[in-house]
Design a protein around this motif. Structure first.
Motif, PDB file in Angstrom:
ATOM      1  N   HIS A  92     -53.041   3.659  33.836  1.00 50.71           N
ATOM      2  CA  HIS A  92     -52.079   3.953  34.898  1.00 50.71           C
ATOM      3  C   HIS A  92     -51.334   5.254  34.616  1.00 50.71           C
ATOM      4  CE1 HIS A  92     -52.441   0.119  37.098  1.00 50.71           C
ATOM      5  NE2 HIS A  92     -52.668  -0.408  35.912  1.00 50.71           N
ATOM      6  N   ARG A 200     -50.034   4.449  42.072  1.00 54.86           N
ATOM      7  CA  ARG A 200     -50.094   3.002  42.243  1.00 54.86           C
ATOM      8  C   ARG A 200     -51.083   2.628  43.345  1.00 54.86           C
ATOM      9  NH1 ARG A 200     -49.929  -1.383  39.552  1.00 54.86           N
ATOM     10  NH2 ARG A 200     -48.127  -0.530  38.416  1.00 54.86           N
ATOM     11  N   MET A 201     -51.098   3.379  44.438  1.00 53.88           N
ATOM     12  CA  MET A 201     -52.074   3.117  45.502  1.00 53.88           C
ATOM     13  C   MET A 201     -53.497   3.304  44.982  1.00 53.88           C
ATOM     14  SD  MET A 201     -50.259   5.089  48.687  1.00 53.88           S
ATOM     15  CE  MET A 201     -48.461   5.178  48.708  1.00 53.88           C
ATOM     16  N   THR A 203     -54.636   3.068  41.770  1.00 50.30           N
ATOM     17  CA  THR A 203     -55.041   2.021  40.832  1.00 50.30           C
ATOM     18  C   THR A 203     -55.139   0.657  41.508  1.00 50.30           C
ATOM     19  OG1 THR A 203     -52.729   1.776  40.103  1.00 50.30           O
ATOM     20  CG2 THR A 203     -54.152   3.227  38.802  1.00 50.30           C
ATOM     21  N   ASN A 204     -54.283   0.412  42.508  1.00 48.25           N
ATOM     22  CA  ASN A 204     -54.392  -0.841  43.255  1.00 48.25           C
ATOM     23  C   ASN A 204     -55.718  -0.908  44.008  1.00 48.25           C
ATOM     24  OD1 ASN A 204     -51.949  -1.769  42.399  1.00 48.25           O
ATOM     25  ND2 ASN A 204     -50.861  -1.467  44.335  1.00 48.25           N
ATOM     26  N   ALA A 205     -56.128   0.215  44.611  1.00 46.33           N
ATOM     27  CA  ALA A 205     -57.387   0.243  45.354  1.00 46.33           C
ATOM     28  C   ALA A 205     -58.578  -0.065  44.443  1.00 46.33           C
ATOM     29  CB  ALA A 205     -57.572   1.607  46.013  1.00 46.33           C
ATOM     30  N   ARG A 207     -58.287  -1.943  41.822  1.00 48.15           N
ATOM     31  CA  ARG A 207     -57.984  -3.239  41.216  1.00 48.15           C
ATOM     32  C   ARG A 207     -57.914  -3.133  39.683  1.00 48.15           C
ATOM     33  NH1 ARG A 207     -61.501  -7.644  44.808  1.00 48.15           N
ATOM     34  NH2 ARG A 207     -60.626  -7.034  46.835  1.00 48.15           N
ATOM     35  N   ASP A 210     -52.588  -4.243  35.507  1.00 47.25           N
ATOM     36  CA  ASP A 210     -51.403  -3.537  35.042  1.00 47.25           C
ATOM     37  C   ASP A 210     -51.470  -3.206  33.570  1.00 47.25           C
ATOM     38  OD1 ASP A 210     -50.207  -3.393  37.480  1.00 47.25           O
ATOM     39  OD2 ASP A 210     -48.928  -5.155  37.206  1.00 47.25           O
TER      40      ASP A 210
END
Length: 215
Positions: A92, A200-201, A203-205, A207, A210
């Motif tokens: 991240h 964050r967008m 790394t969220n995309a 998956r 954390d």
């Protein structure tokens, strides 16, 4: 990266290199000040403290000196110099640092990027230069995504290139709107907040957990 510049001999001496660099730096100032269409060779030469005759020693026309300026800008965007990350194993943090470096490059090149976009609409050579830059971003980010997938840190069901194009376009358009597009109510968002949100967008995309750790 291919350039729309026509063939022109490179300076043969250190003094020639310095003079050419002065012309490129002066051209950037003029292009940012008045745009491409209104820029005149006499103004570029005057800004550099040189004669118009000296300009023609290094560049045959305005298009070629603009291409030299554009190429430097493109290289800065592609290689913006990412800050050192305290924990290089923190996926991240690495993504956020990379995006922050790109945003800073967009910020320092904002005026020239606005001019380049205008020129790209009317000149296919510069449109191709922009396309090549985008493709290089896509390929590089696709390799990073594929590497994360191979290490079990990103969703393996995603196509690396398609995902790269979508996420790269997201960052690019947000950066354009923030630094280059019409002024809106964006002043309340800091550079750090922008970088953190986009990271964050991203790394969220993918998956990415954390607590994801790299090698």
């Amino acid at each position: 990266m291919a350039s729309p510049r026509t063939a022109h001999p490179a300076p043969a001496t250190a003094r020639g290199v310095r003079t050419r660099d002065r012309l490129v730096a002066a051209a950037r100032v003029v292009f940012e000040r008045v745009g491409y269409l209104d820029a005149r060779l006499v103004d570029i030469s005057k800004e550099a403290g040189l004669s118009t005759g000296s300009f023609y020693t290094y560049f045959p026309n305005k298009k070629e000196v603009f291409a030299a300026v554009a190429e430097m800008t493109q290289n800065d965007l592609l290689h913006p110099g990412m800050e050192r990350v305290a924990d290089e194993g923190d996926v991240h943090a690495v993504v956020e640092a990379s995006i922050r470096a790109y945003l800073h490059a967009c910020h320092r090149n904002a005026r020239l990027l606005a001019v380049l976009e205008q020129v790209a609409h009317v000149d296919p050579d510069f449109r191709e230069l922009t396309r090549q830059r985008d493709e290089e971003f896509f390929r590089r980010n696709a390799r990073s995504i594929a590497d994360l997938q191979a290490r079990g840190l990103a969703d393996a069901s995603l196509d690396p290139m398609l995902t790269s194009k979508a996420l790269s376009a997201m960052v690019g358009r947000v950066a354009y709107g923030y630094f280059i597009g019409p002024v809106t109510e964006q002043d309340s968002v800091t550079m750090d907040q922008l970088a953190a949100g986009l990271a964050r967008m991203w790394t969220n995309a993918l998956r990415i957990p954390d607590r994801a750790r790299g090698r």
